[in-house]
Write a protein that holds these residues in place. Structure first.
Motif, PDB file in Angstrom:
ATOM      1  N   SER A 165       0.831  -1.200   0.000  1.00  0.00           N
ATOM      2  CA  SER A 165       0.000   0.000   0.000  1.00  0.00           C
ATOM      3  C   SER A 165       0.871   1.257   0.000  1.00  0.00           C
ATOM      4  CB  SER A 165      -0.920   0.003   1.233  1.00  0.00           C
ATOM      5  OG  SER A 165      -1.733   1.150   1.245  1.00  0.00           O
ATOM      6  N   GLN A 166       1.950   1.228   0.762  1.00  0.00           N
ATOM      7  CA  GLN A 166       2.858   2.363   0.805  1.00  0.00           C
ATOM      8  C   GLN A 166       3.558   2.550  -0.536  1.00  0.00           C
ATOM      9  OE1 GLN A 166       2.990   4.393   3.386  1.00  0.00           O
ATOM     10  NE2 GLN A 166       4.496   5.749   2.405  1.00  0.00           N
ATOM     11  N   ALA A 167       3.940   1.432  -1.165  1.00  0.00           N
ATOM     12  CA  ALA A 167       4.603   1.509  -2.469  1.00  0.00           C
ATOM     13  C   ALA A 167       3.680   2.101  -3.523  1.00  0.00           C
ATOM     14  CB  ALA A 167       5.061   0.116  -2.890  1.00  0.00           C
ATOM     15  N   MET A 168       2.368   1.902  -3.358  1.00  0.00           N
ATOM     16  CA  MET A 168       1.408   2.478  -4.293  1.00  0.00           C
ATOM     17  C   MET A 168       1.458   3.997  -4.287  1.00  0.00           C
ATOM     18  SD  MET A 168      -0.286   0.088  -5.944  1.00  0.00           S
ATOM     19  CE  MET A 168      -1.832   0.833  -6.459  1.00  0.00           C
ATOM     20  N   ASN A 169       1.829   4.594  -3.138  1.00  0.00           N
ATOM     21  CA  ASN A 169       1.945   6.059  -3.072  1.00  0.00           C
ATOM     22  C   ASN A 169       2.933   6.573  -4.108  1.00  0.00           C
ATOM     23  OD1 ASN A 169       0.155   6.114  -0.962  1.00  0.00           O
ATOM     24  ND2 ASN A 169       1.700   6.350   0.632  1.00  0.00           N
ATOM     25  N   GLY A 170       4.085   5.902  -4.194  1.00  0.00           N
ATOM     26  CA  GLY A 170       5.088   6.313  -5.163  1.00  0.00           C
ATOM     27  C   GLY A 170       4.612   6.127  -6.589  1.00  0.00           C
ATOM     28  N   LEU A 171       3.851   5.052  -6.809  1.00  0.00           N
ATOM     29  CA  LEU A 171       3.315   4.777  -8.141  1.00  0.00           C
ATOM     30  C   LEU A 171       2.340   5.877  -8.564  1.00  0.00           C
ATOM     31  CD1 LEU A 171       3.820   2.346 -10.052  1.00  0.00           C
ATOM     32  CD2 LEU A 171       1.664   1.397  -9.241  1.00  0.00           C
ATOM     33  N   PHE A 172       1.406   6.201  -7.665  1.00  0.00           N
ATOM     34  CA  PHE A 172       0.427   7.252  -7.961  1.00  0.00           C
ATOM     35  C   PHE A 172       1.121   8.593  -8.205  1.00  0.00           C
ATOM     36  CE2 PHE A 172      -2.671   4.633  -5.277  1.00  0.00           C
ATOM     37  CZ  PHE A 172      -3.322   4.116  -6.387  1.00  0.00           C
ATOM     38  N   ALA A 173       2.032   8.959  -7.302  1.00  0.00           N
ATOM     39  CA  ALA A 173       2.711  10.253  -7.413  1.00  0.00           C
ATOM     40  C   ALA A 173       3.529  10.353  -8.693  1.00  0.00           C
ATOM     41  CB  ALA A 173       3.607  10.473  -6.190  1.00  0.00           C
TER      42      ALA A 173
ATOM     43  N   MET B  68      -5.506  10.248  -4.999  1.00  0.00           N
ATOM     44  CA  MET B  68      -5.426  11.645  -5.398  1.00  0.00           C
ATOM     45  C   MET B  68      -3.989  12.121  -5.575  1.00  0.00           C
ATOM     46  SD  MET B  68      -8.378  12.636  -6.060  1.00  0.00           S
ATOM     47  CE  MET B  68      -7.984  14.373  -6.292  1.00  0.00           C
ATOM     48  N   LEU B  69      -3.002  11.326  -5.126  1.00  0.00           N
ATOM     49  CA  LEU B  69      -1.605  11.659  -5.386  1.00  0.00           C
ATOM     50  C   LEU B  69      -1.322  11.662  -6.888  1.00  0.00           C
ATOM     51  CD1 LEU B  69       0.171   9.525  -2.610  1.00  0.00           C
ATOM     52  CD2 LEU B  69      -0.033  12.019  -2.670  1.00  0.00           C
TER      53      LEU B  69
END
Length: 379
Positions: free
Chosen positions: A140-148, A193-194
């Protein structure tokens, strides 16, 4: 720009007639609405082991081909147990417009829009690409980087940015009867939304719904289980530049399924069941009953009862419970020897004398030495 957003087709040979009717309606609607883009947000297939010569595979390929004669298509992989890699065959479907199938996260420009296509986040993908562990929290945390990262690239283009994904969003409402894998990775709205999307088209949850001001689950095309009572269909979204100006939910002409359960063993009835739900529905009535009382269920009477309320058809299923199972359970649940005696007497319809109950109580409460002395003296 106008686009069709659908997903969770779960096409099955066992429901092929319903599937065919719903998919034909979807194609007809796409043509009538003159959509520019069709987004299929995962789980076209119901099993990753599907055979290419099956009715289901042929129907899916036919539908994609017909859609591709109307508009550009983007498809993402859904849950591994459903889609697997089967959607890759859709790239071979023939049509006037292009068909893009995302087997891993990717970003493309189609029909004047940036599409960020992210299939179901799997541990295998992140282990291979990022070398992280199997923790859902880490994924889930790695998804932040993907979205951003995708969001940063999308802002370079002066056109709508559409995020397409297949996952469970925290706070979403699960359709009644839908079974999730138990290993789902929760994605938050703020995380998505990132990516700074103008529209988010999602699959995986079978209940159609809107999340926040721009995220939508299209839901499934037809009820996959007895008990999915909500409307089924897909969305038509319209964007004016980067602004989402309209989102309409279009209902498919699917069968309505309703499941009613009554437990006559534990005397649990569906007291709060709304009989209005039965009107125009295919009803499945489940009765849990003692094996020796099955004859008390008059199937003809039950069928007439539901049809009088407007049911199209009634499927009656009986779960038979042996009385011995219940009896054994009640005796085993007794906490003391005295209680066990009482339960046994109750089940056999016998009376038990007070002296026997007293002796049973003494066996558990009186010290062994004292009890032995009492018995010896009495002898």
């Amino acid at each position: 720009m106008k686009l069709l957003h659908s997903g969770d087709w779960h096409i099955r040979d066992s429901n092929i007639d319903d599937c065919r009717k719903c998919l034909q309606f979807l194609v007809d609607t796409a043509e009538k609405e003159r959509v520019d883009l069709a987004i299929i947000a995962g789980d076209c297939f119901d099993s990753r082991d599907i055979k290419l010569d099956s009715l289901s595979a042929k129907l899916i390929i036919k539908t994609i081909s017909e859609l591709a004669d109307i508009c550009t298509i983007a498809v993402i992989l859904g849950t591994p147990s459903h889609d697997g890699t089967a959607p890759e065959i859709l790239t071979f479907a023939k049509g006037k417009f292009s068909i893009t199938v995302a087997v891993k996260p990717m970003q493309v420009i189609l029909d004047g829009a940036v599409l960020t296509l992210i299939p179901t986040p799997t541990k295998q993908f992140f282990q291979t690409e990022s070398g992280i562990s199997e923790s859902n929290a880490e994924i889930s945390q790695a998804m932040n980087g993907l979205f951003a990262g995708f969001g940063a690239r999308a802002v370079e283009f002066d056109c709508p940015h559409i995020l397409v994904g297949h996952w469970q969003v925290a706070g979403s409402i699960v359709s009644t009867g839908q079974t999730l894998t138990g290993h789902d990775i929760d994605i938050g709205f703020d995380q998505m939304m990132l990516a700074n999307p103008d529209l988010i088209c999602l699959g995986h949850i079978h209940m159609p719904q809107k999340l926040g001001d721009r995220a939508f689950y299209s839901g499934s095309l037809y009820p996959l289980t007895w008990g999915e009572l909500e409307a089924k269909g897909f969305y038509i979204h319209a964007l004016d530049g980067k602004k989402l100006v309209e989102s309409r939910f279009i209902e498919t002409p699917t069968r309505k399924l309703v499941r009613v359960q009554e437990d006559l063993v534990n005397e649990v009835e569906c007291k709060d069941f709304d009989m209005e739900l039965v009107k125009g529905a295919y009803v499945r009535a489940d009765y849990t009953v003692y094996q020796d009382e099955v004859s008390k269920i008059d199937k003809d009477q039950v069928t007439k009862f539901y049809k009088d309320f407007g049911a199209i058809d009634v499927d009656i299923r009986i779960i038979r419970i042996p009385r011995e199972t219940i009896r054994a359970a009640s005796v085993l649940e007794a906490e003391t020897l005295k209680d066990e005696f009482l339960e046994m007497a109750k089940l056999r319809g016998e009376d038990i004398d007070p002296e026997t109950l007293s002796m049973a109580e003494q066996l558990e409460t009186v010290p062994a030495e004292e009890l032995l002395k009492t018995i010896t003296e009495a002898a």
